[in-house]
Write an enzyme that holds these catalytic residues in place. Structure first.
Site, PDB file in Angstrom:
ATOM      1  N   ASP A 100      -4.606 -16.392  50.390  1.00 19.45           N
ATOM      2  CA  ASP A 100      -4.777 -17.761  49.911  1.00 19.45           C
ATOM      3  C   ASP A 100      -3.913 -18.676  50.774  1.00 19.45           C
ATOM      4  O   ASP A 100      -2.703 -18.495  50.852  1.00 19.45           O
ATOM      5  CB  ASP A 100      -4.325 -17.812  48.445  1.00 19.45           C
ATOM      6  CG  ASP A 100      -4.729 -19.092  47.755  1.00 19.45           C
ATOM      7  OD1 ASP A 100      -5.094 -19.024  46.575  1.00 19.45           O
ATOM      8  OD2 ASP A 100      -4.665 -20.167  48.391  1.00 19.45           O
ATOM      9  N   ASP A 191     -10.366 -21.689  51.612  1.00 23.74           N
ATOM     10  CA  ASP A 191      -8.968 -21.302  51.818  1.00 23.74           C
ATOM     11  C   ASP A 191      -8.594 -19.967  51.180  1.00 23.74           C
ATOM     12  O   ASP A 191      -7.427 -19.650  51.037  1.00 23.74           O
ATOM     13  CB  ASP A 191      -8.033 -22.386  51.267  1.00 23.74           C
ATOM     14  CG  ASP A 191      -7.980 -22.382  49.755  1.00 23.74           C
ATOM     15  OD1 ASP A 191      -9.025 -22.154  49.133  1.00 23.74           O
ATOM     16  OD2 ASP A 191      -6.887 -22.599  49.210  1.00 23.74           O
ATOM     17  N   GLU A 192      -9.576 -19.182  50.798  1.00 22.34           N
ATOM     18  CA  GLU A 192      -9.304 -17.935  50.079  1.00 22.34           C
ATOM     19  C   GLU A 192     -10.272 -16.848  50.517  1.00 22.34           C
ATOM     20  O   GLU A 192     -11.443 -17.122  50.729  1.00 22.34           O
ATOM     21  CB  GLU A 192      -9.557 -18.174  48.588  1.00 22.34           C
ATOM     22  CG  GLU A 192      -8.360 -17.993  47.701  1.00 22.34           C
ATOM     23  CD  GLU A 192      -8.759 -18.158  46.264  1.00 22.34           C
ATOM     24  OE1 GLU A 192      -9.162 -17.161  45.658  1.00 22.34           O
ATOM     25  OE2 GLU A 192      -8.702 -19.295  45.764  1.00 22.34           O
TER      26      GLU A 192
END
Length: 405
Positions: A100, A191-192
């Site tokens: 993350d 973003d993960e």
DNA sequence: ATACATACC
DNA sequence: AACTGGTATGTAT
């Protein structure tokens, strides 16, 4: 030896000199939010939904009251059967990583506008924020909060509009790093991502120390995108002494430090995170566990700019899950949390304690989901979208969720 | 098949 | 004054 996880790259939001904007206490935040949102349409809606949830909770309690001892017995046998089947299927052979990016959008904006570093920053618009930096968070400014409320909490807040093309470009670089560890990594969002690094670890076991060495110096050279910098590649800078891990940077001539990352999962993930930082100047956090559900929870343990591994053995998993609040489990949101609390369930071990009741008031699918949670069992394979489409009958979704209606 | 509920970022 | 918008999944009818 440089410690890449705890050096100055980590955001420090406790600097002296920020005292004129220390932030708010929890009570301050709650007071400001209530004052500004009660009576609004949004608040009315929320209240109504909450009442509907209370109705459903009352129905469930009634079912429990009216259930006979025999009903409880049947429910208990049903859950115990589920539990033994699930236990038999426990798979600890995969190393799953969840990564993350730390406050992703805000971090990108701060990277590209350094004067924002010490200021409270959020990314989004007046009606909704996507993320905030750690200075702003001290004031209660959060993702999924409307900008106008955030301004009430923090009048000095700087709201930067979203720049998705830029975030996509950064994400592409980050994903390039992910692919080096698992070509089939699955993005959960910009973003993960989830990675299965089981195969990588087998290859990694045979890598030499030199192949697992990472370098950095204090100049900006590492900022050059897509470059994994190695000082010894240049001939004019002969290695000075390799035993104290020092070389000279070809760019600025200063001493550069090296770290050797281990062959284990922790080492691989430290290397991954360092590469992400090297290529983007952004930090990320990671969780390592035998399944994706646990890996995601682990990510939060040492956030920001940290990582945490849950060892792949049953005892460690059960201990990890024991006092874990159910709200931490991906798939259990505010509504399910409230419903479970009304049934006496706050932690994962409470699920086991009240398993008969749960089986009486939830569907089989939801009950089985809760049993999996209580055992710390989750998805051990990672499939990206293309794969997922081809598998029509997936037994365990990436993030299975209970529906408690 | 359709509408609704829950959850996540 | 004002509380996203898109996707996925489960439940109820």
């Amino acid at each position: 030896m440089a410690d890449f996880t705890s050096d100055g790259f980590c955001l420090n939001d406790n600097k002296a000199g920020l005292s004129q904007m220390e932030g708010h206490s929890k009570e301050d935040i709650a007071k400001i939010l209530t004052k500004n949102s009660e009576g609004s349409k949004f608040y009315q809606n929320k209240k109504q939904r909450h009442q509907a949830t209370e109705q459903r909770i009352a129905q469930k309690k009634k079912i429990l009251e009216e259930a006979s001892p025999a009903d409880y017995n049947d429910a208990l046998r049903k859950t115990d059967k589920m539990l033994s089947n699930l236990e038999a299927s426990r798979d600890l052979s995969h190393t799953i990583v969840h990564v993350d990016m730390d406050m992703f959008y805000a971090a990108v904006e701060m990277r590209d506008a350094p004067h924002l570093k010490d200021k409270p920053v959020a990314v989004g618009g007046n009606s909704m924020l996507s993320t905030s930096n750690y200075v702003a968070r001290k004031f209660g400014v959060r993702a999924a909060q409307p900008g106008f409320l955030a301004k009430k909490l923090c009048p000095n807040l700087i709201i930067v509009p979203c720049n998705f093309p830029k975030y996509r470009a950064v994400a592409a670089i980050v994903r390039g790093v992910f692919a080096e560890y698992d070509p089939n990594y699955a993005s959960a969002s910009l973003d993960e991502a989830y990675l299965d690094i089981t195969e990588h670890l087998k290859v990694r076991a045979d890598r030499t120390e030199e192949e697992r060495t990472l370098w950095r110096c204090d100049c900006e050279y590492w900022r050059s995108l897509d470059a994994d910098w190695k000082p010894s590649a240049t001939q004019e800078t002969e290695p000075t002494s390799s035993e104290n891990n020092q070389e000279t940077c070809p760019e600025c001539g200063r001493v550069a430090e090296s770290i050797v990352t281990g062959t284990d999962a922790e080492g691989a993930v430290l290397e991954l995170r360092t590469k992400v930082f090297r290529r983007t100047a952004l930090t990320c956090s990671a969780g390592i566990a035998p399944n994706s559900k646990l890996a995601k929870i682990c990510t939060d343990r040492n956030k920001p700019n940290g990582q945490y591994q849950l060892p792949p053995n049953k005892e460690a998993v059960l201990e990890f899950v024991k006092d874990l609040p159910v709200r931490k489990i991906p798939g259990i949101g505010a509504t399910t949390e409230e419903t479970l609390r009304a049934l006496g369930v706050q932690t994962c071990s409470d699920i086991h304690k009240h398993r008969a009741s749960l089986a009486l008031v939830f569907s089989d699918l939801s009950t089985e989901y809760f049993m999996r949670v209580s055992l710390g069992i989750g998805c051990t394979t990672i499939s990206n979208d293309e794969e997922r489409k081809s598998i029509s009958n997936e037994r365990y979704a990436l993030l299975p969720s209970p529906i408690t209606v």
